[in-house]
Design an enzyme around this catalytic site. Sequence first.
Site, PDB file in Angstrom:
ATOM      1  N   GLY A  61       5.981 -17.021  -0.255  1.00  0.00           N
ATOM      2  CA  GLY A  61       7.561 -16.544   1.087  1.00  0.00           C
ATOM      3  C   GLY A  61       8.824 -16.274   0.448  1.00  0.00           C
ATOM      4  NE  ARG A  65       2.106 -17.978   1.643  1.00  0.00           N
ATOM      5  CZ  ARG A  65       3.704 -18.755   1.856  1.00  0.00           C
ATOM      6  NH1 ARG A  65       4.022 -18.870   0.386  1.00  0.00           N
ATOM      7  NH2 ARG A  65       4.349 -19.222   2.134  1.00  0.00           N
ATOM      8  CG  ASP A  71       6.422 -25.637  -3.966  1.00  0.00           C
ATOM      9  OD1 ASP A  71       5.319 -24.782  -3.793  1.00  0.00           O
ATOM     10  OD2 ASP A  71       6.289 -26.955  -3.557  1.00  0.00           O
ATOM     11  CB  THR A 105      11.634 -21.324  -1.873  1.00  0.00           C
ATOM     12  OG1 THR A 105      11.909 -22.194  -0.386  1.00  0.00           O
ATOM     13  CG2 THR A 105      12.179 -22.522  -3.114  1.00  0.00           C
ATOM     14  CG  ASP A 157      11.763 -24.314   2.942  1.00  0.00           C
ATOM     15  OD1 ASP A 157      13.133 -23.799   3.448  1.00  0.00           O
ATOM     16  OD2 ASP A 157      10.716 -24.741   2.043  1.00  0.00           O
ATOM     17  CG  ASP A 166      11.270 -27.246  -1.342  1.00  0.00           C
ATOM     18  OD1 ASP A 166      11.703 -26.391  -1.674  1.00  0.00           O
ATOM     19  OD2 ASP A 166      10.589 -27.974  -0.803  1.00  0.00           O
ATOM     20  NE  ARG A 225       4.820 -25.985   5.121  1.00  0.00           N
ATOM     21  CZ  ARG A 225       5.502 -24.721   4.104  1.00  0.00           C
ATOM     22  NH1 ARG A 225       5.926 -23.867   4.428  1.00  0.00           N
ATOM     23  NH2 ARG A 225       4.949 -24.994   2.781  1.00  0.00           N
TER      24      ARG A 225
END
Length: 328
Positions: free
Chosen positions: A16, A77, A108, A131, A133, A135, A177
């Site tokens: 992403g 992807r 990741d 990213t 996120d 995370d 997510r």
Amino acid sequence: MEESAVKKIAVFTSGGDAPGMNAALRAVVRTANHYNIECYGIREGYNGLINDDFIKMGPRSVKNIITEGGTILKSARSLEFKTKEGRQKAYDNLVKRGIDALVCIGGDGTFTGAKIFNEEFGIKVIGVPGTIDNDIFGTDNTIGYDTALNTAMEAIDKIRDTATSHNRVFFVEVMGRDAGFIALNSGIATGAIDILIPERKDSIDELFATFERAEKAGKSSSIVVVAEGEKLGSIYDIAKATKAGFPDYDIRVVVLGHIQRGGSPSCADRVLASQLGYGAVIGLMEGKNNVMAGMKSNKLVYTPFEEAIKKHNEIDQNLLKISEILAI
């Protein structure tokens, strides 16, 4: 710094997109140029590696991109890279050009592919965490997180104006997510009455109790921020259950979606991306391999892919407590 054993590198963006990826790319290319390392860009991530879509890059190739969101190298992807045959094609293309090492900007999934590629073929790899996120373990913040957070905050601020004007309850879904960093921090920043995140076990009863406390406190409008990965259910299901429990409420649902992924990167993201792009090249020059460059407590650090992939940044429990205390 001593002369580098790495003479020719390639860089790509994968997974992403995140605001600041271009700034990281710029830093990689210009740092490589400074140390007389030849640099290539690979278009469309691992697909470009397989399809031999390389472009030679120099300082002027990356002019004026530090302000741009997205990625000028594009991202995709790659299912083919998940096969041994696909990775063989990718390796053959690197060998053909004499490329010594790869800089992989992504999350990741990107790092998992790079780790496997390194283990199979020995090509040196180093990662840069891009990213929204936030995370990924091994860095205090990931590239794009700050911009996405501010985008969410500004959007929720605008929604609050309508909520207040019409005495409405808004459920606002933000990205995340598997991680609630955007939800938790944007929720605190915008005075949300409740914040629902996947890291915590939420319940409809607790949400209803929050609404009841808000009514007693005299609140006439409310914002509930929901991470897209919330385990309680979809935002529409949660809103429907709330309407059943509080039939007099005027309820609206807003899904912020991909506006959080785009836009010009914030100052924090531009600086972080510059530090990590530089750090990736320096790491390769120092012989580091199969690691991710990160910033922890304002220091450049390197974390093995194994850890960066398996572990995740944890939600600050104090922030959860603060959000509860300040909401009513």
